[in-house]
Design a protein around this motif. Structure first.
Motif, PDB file in Angstrom:
ATOM      1  N   ARG A 298       3.290  19.429   8.853  1.00 50.60           N
ATOM      2  CA  ARG A 298       2.250  19.873   9.780  1.00 50.60           C
ATOM      3  C   ARG A 298       1.029  20.390   9.024  1.00 50.60           C
ATOM      4  O   ARG A 298      -0.111  20.134   9.406  1.00 50.60           O
ATOM      5  N   ARG A 299       1.273  21.116   7.932  1.00 50.49           N
ATOM      6  CA  ARG A 299       0.160  21.669   7.156  1.00 50.49           C
ATOM      7  C   ARG A 299      -0.707  20.554   6.569  1.00 50.49           C
ATOM      8  O   ARG A 299      -1.941  20.620   6.606  1.00 50.49           O
ATOM      9  N   TYR A 300      -0.069  19.513   6.024  1.00 51.46           N
ATOM     10  CA  TYR A 300      -0.832  18.392   5.471  1.00 51.46           C
ATOM     11  C   TYR A 300      -1.586  17.645   6.574  1.00 51.46           C
ATOM     12  O   TYR A 300      -2.746  17.246   6.393  1.00 51.46           O
ATOM     13  N   LEU A 301      -0.933  17.436   7.714  1.00 48.25           N
ATOM     14  CA  LEU A 301      -1.604  16.738   8.810  1.00 48.25           C
ATOM     15  C   LEU A 301      -2.777  17.554   9.347  1.00 48.25           C
ATOM     16  O   LEU A 301      -3.800  16.993   9.758  1.00 48.25           O
ATOM     17  N   PHE A 302      -2.634  18.874   9.344  1.00 46.59           N
ATOM     18  CA  PHE A 302      -3.743  19.733   9.754  1.00 46.59           C
ATOM     19  C   PHE A 302      -4.938  19.528   8.820  1.00 46.59           C
ATOM     20  O   PHE A 302      -6.088  19.418   9.270  1.00 46.59           O
ATOM     21  N   GLU A 303      -4.661  19.463   7.514  1.00 46.79           N
ATOM     22  CA  GLU A 303      -5.740  19.207   6.559  1.00 46.79           C
ATOM     23  C   GLU A 303      -6.324  17.809   6.770  1.00 46.79           C
ATOM     24  O   GLU A 303      -7.532  17.599   6.661  1.00 46.79           O
ATOM     25  N   GLY A 304      -5.440  16.846   7.084  1.00 48.85           N
ATOM     26  CA  GLY A 304      -5.903  15.485   7.313  1.00 48.85           C
ATOM     27  C   GLY A 304      -6.753  15.338   8.559  1.00 48.85           C
ATOM     28  O   GLY A 304      -7.521  14.381   8.690  1.00 48.85           O
ATOM     29  N   ALA A 305      -6.623  16.280   9.493  1.00 51.26           N
ATOM     30  CA  ALA A 305      -7.427  16.260  10.717  1.00 51.26           C
ATOM     31  C   ALA A 305      -8.663  17.141  10.594  1.00 51.26           C
ATOM     32  O   ALA A 305      -9.366  17.364  11.580  1.00 51.26           O
ATOM     33  N   SER A 306      -8.926  17.608   9.392  1.00 55.42           N
ATOM     34  CA  SER A 306     -10.056  18.509   9.145  1.00 55.42           C
ATOM     35  C   SER A 306     -11.137  17.786   8.343  1.00 55.42           C
ATOM     36  O   SER A 306     -10.958  16.629   7.936  1.00 55.42           O
ATOM     37  N   PRO A 307     -12.251  18.443   8.074  1.00 53.46           N
ATOM     38  CA  PRO A 307     -13.275  17.821   7.219  1.00 53.46           C
ATOM     39  C   PRO A 307     -12.801  17.607   5.779  1.00 53.46           C
ATOM     40  O   PRO A 307     -13.485  16.940   5.000  1.00 53.46           O
ATOM     41  N   ARG A 308     -11.632  18.146   5.425  1.00 54.24           N
ATOM     42  CA  ARG A 308     -11.110  18.028   4.055  1.00 54.24           C
ATOM     43  C   ARG A 308     -10.175  16.830   3.892  1.00 54.24           C
ATOM     44  O   ARG A 308      -9.404  16.764   2.932  1.00 54.24           O
ATOM     45  N   PHE A 309     -10.236  15.878   4.808  1.00 49.21           N
ATOM     46  CA  PHE A 309      -9.317  14.740   4.815  1.00 49.21           C
ATOM     47  C   PHE A 309      -9.397  13.891   3.555  1.00 49.21           C
ATOM     48  O   PHE A 309      -8.435  13.218   3.176  1.00 49.21           O
ATOM     49  N   GLU A 310     -10.558  13.899   2.873  1.00 46.90           N
ATOM     50  CA  GLU A 310     -10.754  13.006   1.727  1.00 46.90           C
ATOM     51  C   GLU A 310      -9.793  13.297   0.583  1.00 46.90           C
ATOM     52  O   GLU A 310      -9.555  12.438  -0.269  1.00 46.90           O
ATOM     53  N   ALA A 311      -9.215  14.494   0.562  1.00 44.27           N
ATOM     54  CA  ALA A 311      -8.263  14.833  -0.501  1.00 44.27           C
ATOM     55  C   ALA A 311      -7.060  13.899  -0.503  1.00 44.27           C
ATOM     56  O   ALA A 311      -6.402  13.728  -1.538  1.00 44.27           O
ATOM     57  N   PHE A 312      -6.772  13.264   0.634  1.00 39.68           N
ATOM     58  CA  PHE A 312      -5.607  12.383   0.737  1.00 39.68           C
ATOM     59  C   PHE A 312      -5.962  10.906   0.541  1.00 39.68           C
ATOM     60  O   PHE A 312      -5.088  10.047   0.649  1.00 39.68           O
ATOM     61  N   LEU A 313      -7.227  10.622   0.267  1.00 37.82           N
ATOM     62  CA  LEU A 313      -7.662   9.232   0.155  1.00 37.82           C
ATOM     63  C   LEU A 313      -7.919   8.803  -1.282  1.00 37.82           C
ATOM     64  O   LEU A 313      -8.344   7.671  -1.521  1.00 37.82           O
ATOM     65  N   HIS A 314      -7.664   9.699  -2.238  1.00 37.59           N
ATOM     66  CA  HIS A 314      -7.884   9.356  -3.644  1.00 37.59           C
ATOM     67  C   HIS A 314      -6.760   8.449  -4.148  1.00 37.59           C
ATOM     68  O   HIS A 314      -5.642   8.483  -3.651  1.00 37.59           O
ATOM     69  N   GLY A 315      -7.069   7.667  -5.153  1.00 40.42           N
ATOM     70  CA  GLY A 315      -6.060   6.811  -5.765  1.00 40.42           C
ATOM     71  C   GLY A 315      -6.015   5.436  -5.129  1.00 40.42           C
ATOM     72  O   GLY A 315      -6.701   5.143  -4.143  1.00 40.42           O
ATOM     73  N   ALA A 316      -5.196   4.572  -5.724  1.00 40.41           N
ATOM     74  CA  ALA A 316      -5.072   3.195  -5.242  1.00 40.41           C
ATOM     75  C   ALA A 316      -4.535   3.173  -3.818  1.00 40.41           C
ATOM     76  O   ALA A 316      -3.726   4.018  -3.424  1.00 40.41           O
ATOM     77  N   VAL A 317      -4.981   2.187  -3.067  1.00 43.31           N
ATOM     78  CA  VAL A 317      -4.590   2.089  -1.661  1.00 43.31           C
ATOM     79  C   VAL A 317      -3.088   1.900  -1.515  1.00 43.31           C
ATOM     80  O   VAL A 317      -2.465   2.422  -0.586  1.00 43.31           O
ATOM     81  N   ASP A 318      -2.475   1.164  -2.450  1.00 44.33           N
ATOM     82  CA  ASP A 318      -1.048   0.869  -2.336  1.00 44.33           C
ATOM     83  C   ASP A 318      -0.171   1.932  -3.001  1.00 44.33           C
ATOM     84  O   ASP A 318       1.045   1.769  -3.091  1.00 44.33           O
ATOM     85  N   ARG A 319      -0.777   3.024  -3.468  1.00 46.39           N
ATOM     86  CA  ARG A 319       0.003   4.083  -4.116  1.00 46.39           C
ATOM     87  C   ARG A 319       0.440   5.111  -3.079  1.00 46.39           C
ATOM     88  O   ARG A 319      -0.373   5.607  -2.303  1.00 46.39           O
ATOM     89  N   VAL A 320       1.727   5.429  -3.079  1.00 50.83           N
ATOM     90  CA  VAL A 320       2.261   6.420  -2.143  1.00 50.83           C
ATOM     91  C   VAL A 320       2.038   7.816  -2.712  1.00 50.83           C
ATOM     92  O   VAL A 320       2.386   8.096  -3.865  1.00 50.83           O
ATOM     93  N   LEU A 321       1.443   8.685  -1.926  1.00 53.18           N
ATOM     94  CA  LEU A 321       1.206  10.055  -2.368  1.00 53.18           C
ATOM     95  C   LEU A 321       2.530  10.802  -2.515  1.00 53.18           C
ATOM     96  O   LEU A 321       3.441  10.643  -1.702  1.00 53.18           O
ATOM     97  N   GLN A 322       2.618  11.623  -3.542  1.00 53.36           N
ATOM     98  CA  GLN A 322       3.821  12.438  -3.767  1.00 53.36           C
ATOM     99  C   GLN A 322       3.551  13.846  -3.230  1.00 53.36           C
ATOM    100  O   GLN A 322       3.203  14.761  -3.970  1.00 53.36           O
ATOM    101  N   LEU A 323       3.713  14.007  -1.933  1.00 51.70           N
ATOM    102  CA  LEU A 323       3.398  15.277  -1.284  1.00 51.70           C
ATOM    103  C   LEU A 323       4.634  16.107  -0.974  1.00 51.70           C
ATOM    104  O   LEU A 323       4.535  17.322  -0.803  1.00 51.70           O
ATOM    105  N   PHE A 324       5.800  15.476  -0.907  1.00 52.27           N
ATOM    106  CA  PHE A 324       6.996  16.185  -0.444  1.00 52.27           C
ATOM    107  C   PHE A 324       8.088  16.163  -1.518  1.00 52.27           C
ATOM    108  O   PHE A 324       8.070  15.356  -2.410  1.00 52.27           O
TER     109      PHE A 324
END
Length: 324
Positions: A298-324
């Motif tokens: 929920r915390r990550y999705l809250f950030e993703g729904a905020s103006p700070r969403f770009e933090a989750f768009l870095h890196g290659a498109v096919d790379r899975v983020l290691q968030l959990f």
């Protein structure tokens, strides 16, 4: 005048009422022996032993009418996003049992044992102005003055509203404190058996796979408020990557998205509609056996729904983020 016993005139109504009476009687006995009613209700809901509409009459019958718990009902004066400190403080009140009921505007009623942080997780955010009801009573075997229980109820409300509350000696069980203070009995160490030549060292059992094949359950719907001006394409893409990361860690869990009580199968629809604006909640729920990391998701999705969403768009498109 309406006959309130009409429901008992038919077999189905009579049997339904009888099942309800039986389970209420069981709860009274279990609470009297030290169980917390919030724990019992949530376990029964998970096991489909009761339905959600039974919660209010059970709370009233057991805690109010039978056991005479102190009650506080109020509209929250502030939003609660993290209940960690609340649970830590109340967990020390070992002479008391507490049950918190939160009425969520979208998903309905939640019953919480406020000593357990995991009970707050399915709620997500407790929203300002929504109804909360608190029940406070003496723990099983404890002789607590009525005035102390009333004070504890007031202190718990203040704690939920953000006040700093110091622990009071009267809230702590002297009996349990004495048991905890007893020195541990020293036991003689058993002699180790000599190693057998050629014998293999016993291996620890393998850990159970995450999100195994047990009974699936769906969490309550959890609100994620949009704090960006609009939930636009960048927010959609960040949510996709966050959910992809979650499912890569927990492949047997599924994340469901809801908007205005409608299941959203294609997250792109949230952007295409152009309806999701600042301050609007998008609901999520997780399906699986014993869902994990709900607060983090929920915390990550809250950030993703905020103006700070770009933090989750870095890196290659096919790379899975290691968030959990």
């Amino acid at each position: 005048m309406d006959n309130t016993l009409n429901v008992l005139a038919r077999k189905a109504g009579f049997n339904s009422a009888l099942r309800h009476f039986k389970i209420v009687t069981q709860y009274v006995g279990l609470v009297g022996r030290g169980a917390n009613l919030a724990d019992l209700l949530n376990e029964s809901l998970d096991a489909d032993r009761i339905e959600r509409h039974q919660i209010k009459p059970i709370l009233s019958a057991v805690l109010e009418e039978k056991l005479g718990y102190a009650i506080r009902a109020w509209n929250l004066g502030s939003t609660i996003e993290d209940a960690t400190s609340i649970a830590q403080v109340i967990d020390e009140w070992s002479a008391l049992e507490l049950v918190l009921v939160y009425h969520h505007p979208q998903t309905g009623i939640f019953v919480v044992n406020p000593k357990k942080l995991e009970h707050f997780e399915p709620i997500g955010t407790m929203v300002r102005d929504e109804l909360a009801v608190l029940y406070v009573g003496a723990a099983s075997g404890e002789d607590v003055k009525a005035s102390t229980i009333e004070q504890a109820a007031d202190d718990c409300v203040a704690l939920l509203e953000g006040s700093k509350i110091k622990g009071k000696k009267a809230y702590v069980s002297e009996r349990k404190a004495r048991v905890a203070a007893r020195p541990a009995t020293t036991a003689s160490e058993p002699q180790q058996a000599p190693a057998t030549s050629g014998a293999e060292t016993p291996q620890a059992p393998a850990a159970a796979p995450t999100g195994g094949g047990g009974r699936q359950r769906m969490t309550a719907r959890i609100p994620v408020n949009v704090t960006n001006e609009l939930f636009h394409n960048g927010n959609v893409e960040s949510w996709k990557r966050i959910i992809e990361s979650y499912k890569s860690k927990y492949p047997n869990f599924d994340v469901l998205i809801w908007y205005e009580n409608e299941r959203i199968n294609d997250i792109n629809a949230l952007f295409k509609w152009g309806k999701v604006k600042h301050g609007t909640p998008i609901m999520i729920s997780v399906v699986g056996e014993d869902p994990k990391d709900i607060s983090k998701l929920r915390r990550y999705l809250f950030e993703g729904a905020s103006p700070r969403f770009e933090a989750f768009l870095h890196g290659a498109v096919d790379r899975v983020l290691q968030l959990f």
